[in-house]
Scaffold this active site. Structure first.
Site, PDB file in Angstrom:
ATOM      1  N   SER A  76      -8.650  -6.794   4.438  1.00  0.00           N
ATOM      2  CA  SER A  76      -7.524  -6.727   3.314  1.00  0.00           C
ATOM      3  C   SER A  76      -7.249  -8.148   4.358  1.00  0.00           C
ATOM      4  O   SER A  76      -5.558  -6.939   5.214  1.00  0.00           O
ATOM      5  CB  SER A  76      -6.529  -5.999   2.884  1.00  0.00           C
ATOM      6  OG  SER A  76      -7.407  -5.511   2.483  1.00  0.00           O
ATOM      7  N   GLY A  91      -4.107   2.971  -1.655  1.00  0.00           N
ATOM      8  CA  GLY A  91      -3.652   3.917  -0.866  1.00  0.00           C
ATOM      9  C   GLY A  91      -4.874   3.134   1.110  1.00  0.00           C
ATOM     10  O   GLY A  91      -5.143   2.504  -0.257  1.00  0.00           O
ATOM     11  N   GLU A  92      -4.888   3.649   1.751  1.00  0.00           N
ATOM     12  CA  GLU A  92      -6.057   3.038   2.701  1.00  0.00           C
ATOM     13  C   GLU A  92      -6.683   4.164   2.887  1.00  0.00           C
ATOM     14  O   GLU A  92      -6.596   4.767   3.613  1.00  0.00           O
ATOM     15  CB  GLU A  92      -4.940   2.706   3.750  1.00  0.00           C
ATOM     16  CG  GLU A  92      -5.480   2.728   5.511  1.00  0.00           C
ATOM     17  CD  GLU A  92      -6.138   1.509   5.426  1.00  0.00           C
ATOM     18  OE1 GLU A  92      -7.543   1.613   5.634  1.00  0.00           O
ATOM     19  OE2 GLU A  92      -5.928   0.241   4.816  1.00  0.00           O
ATOM     20  N   HIS A 101      -5.401 -11.638   4.689  1.00  0.00           N
ATOM     21  CA  HIS A 101      -4.162 -12.312   4.182  1.00  0.00           C
ATOM     22  C   HIS A 101      -3.782 -13.522   4.241  1.00  0.00           C
ATOM     23  O   HIS A 101      -3.087 -14.371   3.793  1.00  0.00           O
ATOM     24  CB  HIS A 101      -3.607 -11.150   2.911  1.00  0.00           C
ATOM     25  CG  HIS A 101      -3.819  -9.816   2.315  1.00  0.00           C
ATOM     26  ND1 HIS A 101      -4.737 -10.246   1.335  1.00  0.00           N
ATOM     27  CD2 HIS A 101      -3.862  -8.315   2.560  1.00  0.00           C
ATOM     28  CE1 HIS A 101      -4.903  -8.791   0.583  1.00  0.00           C
ATOM     29  NE2 HIS A 101      -4.677  -7.897   1.656  1.00  0.00           N
ATOM     30  N   ASN A 157      -1.725 -10.799  -8.008  1.00  0.00           N
ATOM     31  CA  ASN A 157      -1.147 -10.149  -9.680  1.00  0.00           C
ATOM     32  C   ASN A 157       0.299  -9.787  -9.943  1.00  0.00           C
ATOM     33  O   ASN A 157       0.458  -9.758  -8.400  1.00  0.00           O
ATOM     34  CB  ASN A 157      -2.238  -9.066  -9.614  1.00  0.00           C
ATOM     35  CG  ASN A 157      -3.784  -9.688 -10.298  1.00  0.00           C
ATOM     36  OD1 ASN A 157      -3.995 -10.364 -10.630  1.00  0.00           O
ATOM     37  ND2 ASN A 157      -4.629  -9.148  -9.013  1.00  0.00           N
ATOM     38  N   SER A 161     -12.445  -0.506   1.835  1.00  0.00           N
ATOM     39  CA  SER A 161     -11.737  -1.851   2.104  1.00  0.00           C
ATOM     40  C   SER A 161      -9.922  -0.515   3.600  1.00  0.00           C
ATOM     41  O   SER A 161      -9.956   0.296   3.535  1.00  0.00           O
ATOM     42  CB  SER A 161     -10.928  -1.915   1.203  1.00  0.00           C
ATOM     43  OG  SER A 161      -9.815  -0.726   0.944  1.00  0.00           O
ATOM     44  N   CYS A 211       2.604  -5.655  -2.777  1.00  0.00           N
ATOM     45  CA  CYS A 211       1.237  -4.553  -3.570  1.00  0.00           C
ATOM     46  C   CYS A 211       2.220  -3.290  -4.124  1.00  0.00           C
ATOM     47  O   CYS A 211       3.216  -2.810  -3.668  1.00  0.00           O
ATOM     48  CB  CYS A 211       0.488  -3.964  -2.497  1.00  0.00           C
ATOM     49  SG  CYS A 211      -0.504  -2.735  -3.461  1.00  0.00           S
ATOM     50  N   CYS A 246       0.394   4.977  -0.674  1.00  0.00           N
ATOM     51  CA  CYS A 246       0.003   4.304   0.609  1.00  0.00           C
ATOM     52  C   CYS A 246       1.227   4.254   1.114  1.00  0.00           C
ATOM     53  O   CYS A 246       2.592   3.710   1.040  1.00  0.00           O
ATOM     54  CB  CYS A 246      -0.567   3.033  -0.492  1.00  0.00           C
ATOM     55  SG  CYS A 246      -1.246   2.227   1.353  1.00  0.00           S
ATOM     56  N   CYS A 292      -5.871  -5.744  -8.226  1.00  0.00           N
ATOM     57  CA  CYS A 292      -5.395  -6.078  -7.147  1.00  0.00           C
ATOM     58  C   CYS A 292      -4.197  -5.449  -7.146  1.00  0.00           C
ATOM     59  O   CYS A 292      -3.191  -6.576  -7.610  1.00  0.00           O
ATOM     60  CB  CYS A 292      -6.344  -6.529  -6.614  1.00  0.00           C
ATOM     61  SG  CYS A 292      -5.911  -6.709  -4.356  1.00  0.00           S
TER      62      CYS A 292
END
Length: 364
Positions: free
Chosen positions: A234, A177-178, A236, A313, A211, A133, A126, A356
């Site tokens: 996303s 990935g996006e 956040h 996570n 997403s 992440c 990504c 995630c």
């Protein structure tokens, strides 16, 4: 090492053409190129999308004399499963895939009492560089082809059918990935996922989630496709100051612009937008941020927003941790107090780095 934003994927070679890359007209043209009658295109589509068969040698309605030719031209082997690991008493299964060029990525199959969901990747790696992440910190290898995306779906459906006598019901583009940075190939995959057999897998658009970290122009473009899939944003954090760091794409499109695009998506499609929010201890879990998030969403999206709080996570080397449960409960309470729907996601696969933000395609 801090990763930089990457919107244009490295120009590595995509895999050879596959039947799943082709739309209806493309399939007809491809079989004609092989000197076969046009009706063979529909036969192949019935096999691939309806019977989940990708090996022409097993397609008994195809003349034996042309199976090898069809296999070589339209069904090259795109993916090899390098490793499969399970947790949650076998209800969660993560697969590490290796592509023709050695690129690796992962998908996760999750079985629930009332649905079966596969979380699929749209890129190997990504380029969005989110620091919490694992995928974003690994950088971008390349875009996946439409067929590489669809093969993840087909293989999940085969696993459910053959191992559990069950069916795939939900697909989420929330793996590596996006998705909106690989727009055309993801769009092709979504169209074939949602088209009725034999044109596609026949999964309801309402059961497909795409997403994004907030590529505002692409959100509007997706809305105009009128596919009716669920959009997951996303976010956040609700403030630009922190989001510039947590979600670096915010330096290109600010919170207000992204939420305006999300509202446009909701207006055009009539679908509620899912707001994804990884709750990080002492970083984005403050009560004032919950109040601000609730106010912003109430004003911009109203009943067309639902907040998914995700307990952070763990990832290797991360300095951050999930918020304590009391802080999580207070965050939910405050967002709901602003009139916005908010729940905590049931996290699956944490023990096998399948949750995630954990996908890193290691060990390939």
């Amino acid at each position: 090492m801090k990763q930089e934003l990457v919107f244009e994927a490295p120009r590595r070679g995509l895999p050879p053409r596959h039947f799943a890359d082709l739309d209806v007209d493309g399939r007809a043209a491809a079989v004609t190129e092989l000197g076969l009658p046009a009706f063979r295109a529909k036969q192949l589509a019935v096999q691939y999308y309806g019977r989940l068969q990708a090996d022409p040698e097993q397609m008994t309605d195809l003349p034996a004399s042309v199976r090898e030719q069809v296999a070589g031209a339209l069904f090259p082997k795109l993916l090899s499963a390098v490793r499969e690991i399970e947790c949650d008493a076998g209800e969660t299964q993560k697969t590490l895939w290796r592509a023709h060029d050695g690129a690796t990525f992962e998908s996760v199959l999750m079985r629930y009492p009332n649905r079966n969901t596969v979380c699929i990747s749209s890129q190997a790696g990504c380029g969005m560089a989110c620091p919490f992440c694992a995928t974003g910190q690994g950088g971008l290898t390349r875009n996946l082809s439409t067929a590489e995306i669809l093969e993840q779906v087909r293989c999940a459906a085969v696993t459910l059918r053959d191992r559990f006598d069950d069916r795939l019901s939900n697909i989420v583009f929330m793996g590596m990935g996006e998705p909106l940075a690989n727009y055309s190939r993801v769009l092709g995959a979504v169209r074939r996922i949602t088209s009725a057999p034999p044109e596609g897998f026949g999964i309801s658009a309402r059961s497909v989630t795409v997403s994004t970290v907030g590529l505002a122009p692409a959100i509007r473009k997706l809305a105009d496709e009128r596919l009716g899939v669920t959009l997951a944003l996303s976010l956040h954090t609700p403030d630009d100051e922190l989001r510039d760091t947590l979600v670096p794409v915010n330096n290109r499109w600010k919170v207000s612009e992204v939420l305006d695009a999300a509202r446009y998506y909701a207006d055009v499609t009539g679908r509620r937008v899912s707001i994804e929010y990884a709750l990080i201890r002492d970083i984005n879990d403050q009560p004032w941020r919950a109040d601000l998030l609730g106010r912003l969403l109430h004003r911009t999206l109203g009943p067309l927003a639902h907040v998914n709080l995700i307990p952070l996570n763990p990832t290797p080397g991360s300095k951050w941790d999930a918020s304590p449960k009391p802080a999580e409960r207070e965050y939910v309470r405050r967002v709901r107090a602003q009139g916005v729907s908010c729940t905590v996601r049931d996290t699956r696969g944490r023990e096998i780095a399948a949750a995630c933000g954990q996908l890193a395609a290691e060990g390939g």
